[in-house]
Design an enzyme around this catalytic site. Structure first.
Site, mmCIF file in Angstrom:
data_model
loop_
_atom_site.group_PDB
_atom_site.id
_atom_site.type_symbol
_atom_site.label_atom_id
_atom_site.label_comp_id
_atom_site.label_asym_id
_atom_site.label_seq_id
_atom_site.Cartn_x
_atom_site.Cartn_y
_atom_site.Cartn_z
ATOM 1 N N LYS A 194 -0.547 11.464 -1.861
ATOM 2 C CA LYS A 194 -0.677 11.098 -0.447
ATOM 3 C C LYS A 194 0.556 10.274 -0.109
ATOM 4 O O LYS A 194 0.643 9.090 -0.411
ATOM 5 C CB LYS A 194 -1.946 10.260 -0.262
ATOM 6 C CG LYS A 194 -2.556 10.283 1.121
ATOM 7 C CD LYS A 194 -1.658 9.857 2.246
ATOM 8 C CE LYS A 194 -1.695 8.376 2.552
ATOM 9 N NZ LYS A 194 -0.732 7.984 3.608
ATOM 10 N N GLU A 269 1.182 -0.984 -8.295
ATOM 11 C CA GLU A 269 2.535 -1.558 -8.217
ATOM 12 C C GLU A 269 2.674 -2.123 -6.818
ATOM 13 O O GLU A 269 2.790 -1.366 -5.853
ATOM 14 C CB GLU A 269 3.601 -0.469 -8.445
ATOM 15 C CG GLU A 269 3.579 0.164 -9.812
ATOM 16 C CD GLU A 269 3.908 -0.814 -10.923
ATOM 17 O OE1 GLU A 269 4.423 -1.907 -10.649
ATOM 18 O OE2 GLU A 269 3.615 -0.470 -12.077
ATOM 19 N N CYS A 303 10.832 -3.211 -3.326
ATOM 20 C CA CYS A 303 9.847 -4.168 -3.849
ATOM 21 C C CYS A 303 10.463 -5.111 -4.878
ATOM 22 O O CYS A 303 10.061 -6.257 -4.999
ATOM 23 C CB CYS A 303 8.685 -3.424 -4.472
ATOM 24 S SG CYS A 303 9.211 -2.292 -5.761
ATOM 25 N N GLU A 399 6.100 -12.199 1.692
ATOM 26 C CA GLU A 399 7.084 -11.135 1.494
ATOM 27 C C GLU A 399 7.480 -10.566 2.853
ATOM 28 O O GLU A 399 6.626 -10.152 3.628
ATOM 29 C CB GLU A 399 6.442 -10.017 0.647
ATOM 30 C CG GLU A 399 7.383 -8.864 0.375
ATOM 31 C CD GLU A 399 6.679 -7.643 -0.213
ATOM 32 O OE1 GLU A 399 5.537 -7.359 0.198
ATOM 33 O OE2 GLU A 399 7.269 -6.995 -1.072
HETATM 34 P P1 NDP Z 1 1.038 0.070 2.292
HETATM 35 O O1 NDP Z 1 0.202 -0.644 1.321
HETATM 36 O O2 NDP Z 1 0.784 -0.157 3.730
HETATM 37 O O3 NDP Z 1 0.903 1.662 2.096
HETATM 38 C C1 NDP Z 1 1.176 2.308 0.878
HETATM 39 C C2 NDP Z 1 0.481 3.651 0.871
HETATM 40 O O4 NDP Z 1 -0.922 3.456 0.920
HETATM 41 C C3 NDP Z 1 0.829 4.529 2.069
HETATM 42 O O5 NDP Z 1 0.810 5.880 1.667
HETATM 43 C C4 NDP Z 1 -0.326 4.243 2.999
HETATM 44 O O6 NDP Z 1 -0.535 5.251 3.942
HETATM 45 C C5 NDP Z 1 -1.465 4.172 2.024
HETATM 46 N N1 NDP Z 1 -2.628 3.429 2.494
HETATM 47 C C6 NDP Z 1 -2.691 2.489 3.486
HETATM 48 N N2 NDP Z 1 -3.962 2.004 3.573
HETATM 49 C C7 NDP Z 1 -4.707 2.650 2.635
HETATM 50 C C8 NDP Z 1 -6.057 2.582 2.221
HETATM 51 N N3 NDP Z 1 -6.928 1.735 2.777
HETATM 52 N N4 NDP Z 1 -6.476 3.392 1.232
HETATM 53 C C9 NDP Z 1 -5.610 4.238 0.629
HETATM 54 N N5 NDP Z 1 -4.318 4.356 0.969
HETATM 55 C C10 NDP Z 1 -3.856 3.555 1.954
HETATM 56 O O7 NDP Z 1 2.525 -0.239 1.893
HETATM 57 P P2 NDP Z 1 3.848 0.274 2.603
HETATM 58 O O8 NDP Z 1 3.902 1.754 2.627
HETATM 59 O O9 NDP Z 1 3.986 -0.480 3.871
HETATM 60 O O10 NDP Z 1 4.967 -0.191 1.531
HETATM 61 C C11 NDP Z 1 5.463 -1.482 1.552
HETATM 62 C C12 NDP Z 1 4.830 -2.322 0.476
HETATM 63 O O11 NDP Z 1 4.880 -1.649 -0.769
HETATM 64 C C13 NDP Z 1 5.576 -3.618 0.253
HETATM 65 O O12 NDP Z 1 4.660 -4.673 0.139
HETATM 66 C C14 NDP Z 1 6.287 -3.431 -1.083
HETATM 67 O O13 NDP Z 1 6.533 -4.590 -1.787
HETATM 68 C C15 NDP Z 1 5.367 -2.507 -1.791
HETATM 69 N N6 NDP Z 1 6.094 -1.699 -2.762
HETATM 70 C C16 NDP Z 1 5.920 -1.967 -4.089
HETATM 71 C C17 NDP Z 1 6.628 -1.286 -5.045
HETATM 72 C C18 NDP Z 1 6.423 -1.563 -6.506
HETATM 73 O O14 NDP Z 1 6.792 -0.731 -7.333
HETATM 74 N N7 NDP Z 1 5.835 -2.674 -6.881
HETATM 75 C C19 NDP Z 1 7.607 -0.253 -4.668
HETATM 76 C C20 NDP Z 1 7.684 -0.017 -3.255
HETATM 77 C C21 NDP Z 1 6.944 -0.725 -2.350
HETATM 78 P P3 NDP Z 1 0.138 5.122 5.402
HETATM 79 O O15 NDP Z 1 1.597 4.884 5.208
HETATM 80 O O16 NDP Z 1 -0.125 6.431 5.979
HETATM 81 O O17 NDP Z 1 -0.541 3.962 6.063
#
Ligand code: NDP
Length: 495
Positions: A194, A269, A303, A399
């Site tokens: 997804k 992650e 991240c 963050e």
């Molecule tokens: P989100 O947590 O908003 O979303 C991540 C994914 O989860 C997206 O595909 C999103 O879909 C989906 N999602 C959102 N809500 C739900 C839910 N309730 N149930 C299941 N899936 C859901 O993060 P972002 O995409 O905004 O990414 C930014 C964040 O990710 C930052 O905090 C960053 O630090 C972290 N990150 C961490 C990394 C690591 O390796 N530790 C690497 C990269 C980013 P949709 O986009 O459609 O809402």
């Protein structure tokens, strides 16, 4: 300004009426609900994606479940490795196409899309391909006493866990999606991905390339949509593991949801508020180029990138002066222009969030450099340096996931460690010094999953990656991922 020419294949792909990728083919969407994909540099809608219904998500999971028990189960480890290598070859052949898709949807500089996102995707896929033939159990000698001359032996075997749900964020969707694909497929699992609603196209294209690579239908499926799509996926009955990369609040919600479903496994992650410690002996001129790149890569939307700089008191003024001078030289502009050094933020929601932090900093007179939103079209903000009021300053705690760095001075090592660890996060950290003995003494005291010395934000498939504290659970890469994607079965034999 001269922008790279968009390939005809990219134009063609983005104008398609995209559905999902289920059982080896693009499917028409059941629902008419769609999400617009916006180019963050131009604010123009470039495509729309479908929002999956629960039924479509279940279809994708059913397909992955069938493939797990038949097509993929019948494939030898050697063949699995070969097919992942073939996929890596195809990603290489389609590198420019995938790079352009990423840049158009995320605002990532085109050279970053080419040389990091796509090139590293290839490196990671090949690394995972190599593991397929190297996953094994152990034999052991049980300690049960023999009563009547009987003997015992025991061994363990690693078996793939089943269908994995891979939920991917928007910052490096192709590469992070392929971390999940590589880990799942090499261990014998199948996957339903997804992608983020903001950056869906490159993974839809990758799923097509996987079929071309000979990966059987159903082994990789992609369902598109919003957070709700992710929730349907976690709840779908054959999901055995959720591999999630994203924010802390979503990660916690996903962990709770997965646990309720008969303890579905999760690896998380998550975010970070990463620290870089610049020690008294650091040569600022030497470290600055590497530190700048690590901090402002993809406009700080990484991240692992540092957001908190701790500078030894004796170097503070020199560091601020030189850092300010350097970031003011960044050429901000179109990510499709190869000479641009700094592009837009990736989407409107994130732009609005970062703007709030900048406003907060302006209101409190905390801006050292930058801090402004650029007038005109596109989600552009300046690379920004902020001073903080102390370790409890909200700007120092939360963050931003953007090009916003906070600086604070320290005097002693004790003070440094206390301040670095004053965070709910623990993803990455770095120490900048030529005093290796001092760095080696500090490293064990730093609460982070990865600590770098004289570098930051470098991920390598041979080195485990993951967070401590609220930054996550589980590790990716190296051999650390194998545990997460396999069940360890113990066998005891009496003879
Ligand atoms: P989100 O947590 O908003 O979303 C991540 C994914 O989860 C997206 O595909 C999103 O879909 C989906 N999602 C959102 N809500 C739900 C839910 N309730 N149930 C299941 N899936 C859901 O993060 P972002 O995409 O905004 O990414 C930014 C964040 O990710 C930052 O905090 C960053 O630090 C972290 N990150 C961490 C990394 C690591 O390796 N530790 C690497 C990269 C980013 P949709 O986009 O459609 O809402």
């Amino acid at each position: 300004m001269s922008e790279v020419q968009i390939l005809a294949s990219v134009q063609q792909f983005i104008t398609r009426q995209h559905g999902h990728f289920i059982h080896g083919q693009c499917t028409d969407a059941e629902s008419s609900e769609r999400v617009a994909l916006v180019n963050p540099a131009t604010e123009q809608v470039i495509a729309t994606i479908a929002v999956a219904t629960e039924h479509e998500v279940d279809q994708a999971v059913q397909s992955a479940h069938d493939a797990f028990h038949h097509a993929w189960a019948d494939t030898s480890p050697y063949e699995r490795g070969q097919k992942l290598n073939k996929l890596a070859d195809l990603v290489e052949q389609h590198a420019e196409e995938l790079a352009q898709l990423e840049t158009l949807t995320t605002g990532k500089l085109i050279n970053l899309s080419r040389h990091l996102e796509v090139a590293q995707t290839v490196v990671f896929l090949r690394y995972f391909a190599g593991w397929a033939t190297k996953i094994h159990g152990q034999t052991m000698q049980p300690s049960i006493p023999s009563m009547q001359g009987e003997k015992y032996t025991a061994y363990t075997m690693r078996q793939p866990i089943g269908v994995v749900a891979g939920i991917v964020p928007w910052n490096f969707s192709l590469m992070i999606g392929c971390w999940k694909i590589g880990a799942a497929l090499t261990t014998g699992c199948t996957i339903v991905l997804k992608p983020s609603e903001f950056t869906t196209l490159s993974l839809l294209r990758l799923a097509e390339l996987a079929i071309e690579a000979g990966i059987p239908a159903g082994v990789i499926n992609v369902v598109t949509g919003t957070g709700q799509t992710g929730q349907y996926l976690i709840d779908s009955k054959y999901i055995k593991k959720v591999s999630f990369t994203g924010s802390v609040p979503t990660g916690i919600a996903i962990g709770q949801q997965a646990m309720k479903n008969d303890l579905t496994r999760v690896s998380l992650e998550l975010g970070g508020k990463n620290a870089a410690a610049i020690l008294a002996d650091a040569n600022i001129d030497e470290i600055l180029p590497t530190l700048l790149q690590a901090t402002f890569v993809h406009q700080g939307q990484v991240c692992a990138a540092p957001e908190r700089f701790f500078i030894h008191q004796s170097k503070y003024d020199e560091f601020i002066e030189k850092l300010t001078g350097a970031i003011q030289q960044f050429k901000i502009g179109s990510p499709l222009d190869e000479s641009t050094m700094f592009g837009p933020l990736s989407n409107k929601a994130h732009f609005d969030k970062v703007k709030q932090y900048l406003q907060m900093a302006q209101n409190n007179d905390q801006v050292i450099s930058g801090g402004k939103v650029l007038a005109g079209i596109g989600y552009f903000v300046e690379p920004t340096l902020l001073k903080v009021t102390g370790v409890d300053d909200p700007l120092f705690i939360e963050e931003t996931f953007g090009p916003v760095v906070d600086v604070i001075a320290f005097e002693s090592d004790e003070e440094l460690i206390t301040m670095m660890n004053h965070s709910r996060f623990g993803l990455t950290a770095s120490v900048w010094s030529n005093d290796l003995a001092k760095a080696l003494r500090l490293i064990p005291q730093i609460e982070a999953g990865s600590v770098w010395v004289n570098m930051h934000t470098f991920l390598d498939p041979a080195v485990p990656f993951g967070g401590v504290k609220a930054s996550g659970q589980g590790r990716e890469f190296s051999d650390a991922f194998i545990e997460d994607y396999t069940e360890l079965k113990s066998v005891m034999i009496r003879y």
